[in-house]
Design an enzyme around this catalytic site. Sequence first.
Site, mmCIF file in Angstrom:
data_model
loop_
_atom_site.group_PDB
_atom_site.id
_atom_site.type_symbol
_atom_site.label_atom_id
_atom_site.label_comp_id
_atom_site.label_asym_id
_atom_site.label_seq_id
_atom_site.Cartn_x
_atom_site.Cartn_y
_atom_site.Cartn_z
ATOM 1 N N HIS A 85 -4.343 4.216 3.022
ATOM 2 C CA HIS A 85 -3.555 3.192 3.731
ATOM 3 C C HIS A 85 -2.703 3.813 4.824
ATOM 4 C CE1 HIS A 85 0.500 3.759 1.876
ATOM 5 N NE2 HIS A 85 -0.177 4.142 0.806
ATOM 6 N N ASP A 87 -0.080 1.884 6.436
ATOM 7 C CA ASP A 87 1.264 1.318 6.492
ATOM 8 C C ASP A 87 2.213 2.193 5.685
ATOM 9 O OD1 ASP A 87 -0.216 0.376 4.176
ATOM 10 O OD2 ASP A 87 1.542 -0.834 3.687
ATOM 11 N N ASP A 116 2.278 9.873 2.006
ATOM 12 C CA ASP A 116 1.950 8.537 1.517
ATOM 13 C C ASP A 116 1.745 7.586 2.696
ATOM 14 O OD1 ASP A 116 1.674 6.271 -0.055
ATOM 15 O OD2 ASP A 116 3.817 6.047 -0.435
ATOM 16 N N GLU A 150 -0.625 -1.925 2.008
ATOM 17 C CA GLU A 150 -0.547 -1.427 0.645
ATOM 18 C C GLU A 150 0.871 -1.459 0.109
ATOM 19 O OE1 GLU A 150 -0.337 1.452 -2.692
ATOM 20 O OE2 GLU A 150 0.789 1.451 -0.814
ATOM 21 N N GLU A 151 1.851 -1.213 0.956
ATOM 22 C CA GLU A 151 3.241 -1.133 0.514
ATOM 23 C C GLU A 151 3.886 -2.494 0.305
ATOM 24 O OE1 GLU A 151 4.364 1.508 -0.505
ATOM 25 O OE2 GLU A 151 3.619 3.209 0.611
ATOM 26 N N ASP A 174 -4.021 8.704 -3.123
ATOM 27 C CA ASP A 174 -2.696 8.101 -2.979
ATOM 28 C C ASP A 174 -1.872 8.241 -4.255
ATOM 29 O OD1 ASP A 174 -0.675 6.755 -1.639
ATOM 30 O OD2 ASP A 174 -1.418 4.769 -2.181
ATOM 31 N N HIS A 434 8.334 7.951 -0.301
ATOM 32 C CA HIS A 434 9.407 6.942 -0.332
ATOM 33 C C HIS A 434 10.800 7.582 -0.309
ATOM 34 C CE1 HIS A 434 6.860 3.361 -2.031
ATOM 35 N NE2 HIS A 434 6.180 4.107 -1.194
#
Length: 464
Positions: A85, A87, A116, A150-151, A174, A434
């Site tokens: 992903h 995003d 990520d 995805e997020e 991921d 994150h």
Amino acid sequence: MNEKIDKIVLSLKEEMFKEASNLVKIKSVQSDPAPGKPFGEGVAQALDYALKLGERLGFRVKNVDGYAGHIEYGETGKLFAVLGHLDIVPEGEGWSVDPYGGIIKDGYLWGRGAADNKGPTVAVIYALKAVKEAGVPIKNRARIILGTDEESGWECVKHYFEKEEKPVYAVTPDAAFPIIYAEKGIITYRIRMKRDLSSSGKIKVLRFEGGDASNVVPQSAVVELSPVDDETMQKLKTFRARNNARIDWSTENDRLVVRAQGKSAHGSTPEKGINAIAALLDFLRDLDLSEDVKTFVRVLASKIGYETDGSSLRIAGRDCVVGDLTVNLGTVRMNDETLEATINIRYPIYYSEEMMARQIKEALKPLDVEGEHHLPPLFVSPDSELIKILSEVYTEMTNQPATLLTMGGGTYARAVPCGVAFGPLLPGREGTEHQPDERIALDDLVTVARIYAQLFYRMLTLWE
């Protein structure tokens, strides 16, 4: 191991680092949609860049209505896919480098999305490039599917698979190596209460907000109160957050602004963070607030508060596969009409989501609770062909046993009939996704590319 392919991967590493850096420079946080750009301008730019990269490297590419895309190699046979992903979550605070600088220093690629999931996705693209460049005869097909939501809500892959075929087997880089064969169920609950601006109270809350997303432990939160009285100031000066969040404040005229500073962490491991919202709820619960805000604060503080295991919600528990349920209090907002918060729950495989939801709604009365973004649990049998293939490739490339793992995070492995998470985090490495100063070691990106190149070789040439 195909040594020719492995040597090609190593020869491409500097180019791979450059392209990963370029992709990190794109701020692909979800924003307002536009025609052909369902998740906003930045996300669309990232998808366009990755597809053009695939095209430059000699692959067929396809953009599926701006929701997702793919890079494909092979004409016939069974379809194997890798899902990444593009995003990212918002950058948040506390960075020592530009989160969108794509900086390469000290042996790491730094920036939001470096780990990520942009860096690993680029590594996978170059892994497939190495197989193509080696010129080995192939009998199957491989797709690198590029998601863009995805997020937030997975609308990208939902739309993609309405238009495109699903692979027989798939993996996603991921999570972590060796192999994630089971993932907890994930659901976000939105908690609301209508404001009653006529309700009385000694202290008025003018502003209350914190957190960037439901699946991130909130690093900061702020509340603005009026008037400023001696009793409130005394409570503030003696208040100590039980999770060690840092509290500071400022006053201006008849207004008091209180800020909590915690520590962010991934929503799947809320116990590793320091929740700033929880600290402010603890402070506010004993103040003489208007009745609507008092109710909202009291319920959240007593039923969630500092807890990350759901004990006071009466949903705490575990199973023998993925372990404990977790709860992350991710965001809080208020305006003249509503008070609102979100919680992100990761629950064991053998839980009943329906029963859990019923209990949460009962526990949080009189607040309104609505479930959204639900991902059921994932379980792939350790005896499956896919697990066997991945185990052999991983052990061959690392000389380490392919231990089977579980996780609380959610990956695109759930979007396909049979998929698991496979990398990119190597055993013993620190996960920074994150968090401020997100990064991935350049050597680890090379390892990801080497492992995936051999996996592609296996699936394209030997898989029956």
